[in-house]
Scaffold this motif. Structure first.
Motif, PDB file in Angstrom:
ATOM      1  N   LEU A   1       0.693  -1.267  -0.229  1.00 31.13           N
ATOM      2  CA  LEU A   1      -0.200  -0.034  -0.010  1.00 31.13           C
ATOM      3  C   LEU A   1       1.153   0.898  -0.209  1.00 31.13           C
ATOM      4  O   LEU A   1       1.859   1.229   1.429  1.00 31.13           O
TER       5      LEU A   1
ATOM      6  N   ASP B   1      -7.673   3.581   2.411  1.00 28.71           N
ATOM      7  CA  ASP B   1      -7.312   2.381   2.291  1.00 28.71           C
ATOM      8  C   ASP B   1      -7.122   1.738   3.579  1.00 28.71           C
ATOM      9  O   ASP B   1      -7.065   2.499   4.689  1.00 28.71           O
TER      10      ASP B   1
ATOM     11  N   ARG C   1      -9.361  -0.980  -0.192  1.00 31.32           N
ATOM     12  CA  ARG C   1      -8.606  -0.363  -1.462  1.00 31.32           C
ATOM     13  C   ARG C   1      -8.760   0.960  -2.060  1.00 31.32           C
ATOM     14  O   ARG C   1      -9.595   0.632  -3.037  1.00 31.32           O
TER      15      ARG C   1
END
Length: 446
Positions: free
Chosen positions: A51, A406, A416
């Motif tokens: 991420l 997220d 996400r």
């Protein structure tokens, strides 16, 4: 072994014992556990999933310590009424339409709303608890629930014996359903809907069936003045005193009391001595005109404070950011002091404090090595989040759920790019609209 990296976050609000704030930091997760918190300058991480934290702030997942997720389907059905009027109207709709499939649908919708706003854990009291748990797990939540108890049949039509049997079966059923680690919970509705003898029975049964598993008791307590008067007329006691007499406040189990708006000094002392927590729901309390919890008085008594949204029929949303801000502002209003509840303190109540209230303080609630990875990224590239002088104040007084990009629960990315990775959202919304129409008709008929 699976590895996740949240790479290069501009700021990390850890909520560790020192309220440490890190900068330009990467967090590494292996098999759901945080294993490393390192400077981004240390270079890239070998990970299965990454991420991008660039331009974002990382914080632990928010913990909602009092809600009723399936009531998302009943949003807006009980307006301009107090607590007693709310219950009269909503229970009629629940009895008509909230069967297990509908509860599961509503819980998925509620969990999705929560997760999209950065709330990773919920203490959820609702009928057909097993269906609610399945629904919340489908969205990816860390979902704490258990059987609901009332003396009478209630909207679900169950006898007391049937509720007892549900509690006895719950530990094994909870283990079989899987999902993130949570305690075994028992959730009597209130001291005005459960007799003292039966409240004692619930506590005894939970201790018996939980064994060495983590367990939790929770109920509504002193939500408004009329509730206190009702309980006093029946038993000559406050709701907290009823719980004490019923063996709830012995200190061996986490106890979360929902609302606690009208606790006496003696009540607060009893709760503090037992290590109990108050679930502060400022939005619901204001909307139903239930009163204002005095944050400073509760804190100074030694009672732990967590933050909750209550259900969507009484607060109309599951927005923890709004509840956090309301809690901070209400504390200042009731005390007449602008420093009555610092941003650090309120944010801690909504994260680690909530986790501790649920007996999960060693599991989640902060960004620390060894904790399970319940994490939230907030997009700082927004006009209302620029510039950043005080990250805690920014989160409490300026940030909102629309800023969440997220979300990670137990090491899994469940949101996400502001979208669920688990739920077909358009299909879920279509099903919810169809079922909510029946709930609305039932409410009108009442």
């Amino acid at each position: 072994m699976s590895r996740l990296a949240v790479a290069g976050a501009r700021h990390v609000v850890t909520v560790d014992p020192d309220d440490t704030v890190l900068h330009d930091t990467t967090v590494v997760v292996e098999d759901g556990t945080i294993v490393e918190v390192r400077p981004a300058s240390a270079g890239p991480v070998d990970a299965d999933e990454v991420l991008d934290g660039t331009g974002r702030l990382l914080l632990p997942g928010l913990v909602n310590v009092h809600t009723h997720l399936p009531m998302t389907l009943l949003r807006g059905l009980a307006e301009d009424v107090d607590l007693q009027g709310f219950l009269t109207r909503v229970w009629a709709a629940e009895a008509a339409v909230m069967d297990p499939p509908t509860v599961q649908l509503g819980a998925t919708l509620g969990a999705l709303e929560s997760l999209l706003g950065g709330c990773t854990t919920q203490l959820d009291m609702y009928f057909h608890h097993d269906a609610a748990h399945r629904g919340a797990l489908a969205a990816g939540s860390r979902h704490v629930t258990g059987p609901v108890f009332l003396d009478g049949p209630g909207p679900d039509g169950l006898t007391w014996q049937a509720r007892e049997e549900l509690l006895r079966a719950w530990p094994a059923q909870l283990a079989a359903l899987g999902g993130p680690q949570v305690p075994v919970a028992a959730l009597p509705h209130a001291t005005y809907t459960c007799s003292p003898e039966r409240l004692a029975q619930v506590a005894a049964t939970l201790r018996e069936v939980a064994g060495d598993r983590p367990a939790l008791l929770s109920t509504h307590v002193s939500e408004n003045a009329a509730e206190n008067a009702d309980v006093a007329a029946r038993y000559g006691r406050t709701p907290t005193e009823v719980l004490a007499d019923a063996g709830w406040l012995t200190g061996d189990l986490p106890v979360v009391v929902g609302h606690g708006v009208h606790l006496s000094d003696s009540d607060r002392g009893r709760l503090a001595a037992a290590g109990a927590s108050v679930a502060h729901c400022p939005g619901s309390n204001q909307k139903l005109a239930s009163g204002a919890l005095h944050w400073e008085a509760v804190r100074e008594s030694g009672v732990r404070l967590g933050i909750g949204t209550d259900g969507c029929s009484s607060s109309n949303d599951l927005d923890m950011w709004q509840a956090i801000r309301q809690a901070a502002l209400l504390a200042r209003l009731t005390s007449g002091r602008p420093d009555a509840a610092s941003a650090h303190e309120v944010l801690r109540a909504a994260t680690l404090g909530g986790a501790e209230a649920l007996g999960l303080g060693d599991v989640v609630g902060s960004v620390e090595v060894g904790k399970r990875a319940d994490l939230v990224l907030v997009d700082l590239e927004q006009p209302h989040l620029t510039p950043v002088h005080d990250v805690h104040a920014l989160l409490v007084f300026a940030a909102g759920r629309a800023d969440v990009t997220d979300v990670v629960v137990d090491g899994e990315v469940v949101v996400r790019g502001s979208r669920s990775t688990r739920v077909d959202t358009p299909a879920l919304l279509a099903r919810a609209r169809d079922r909510a129409a029946a709930a609305g008709a039932a409410a009108e008929a009442s």
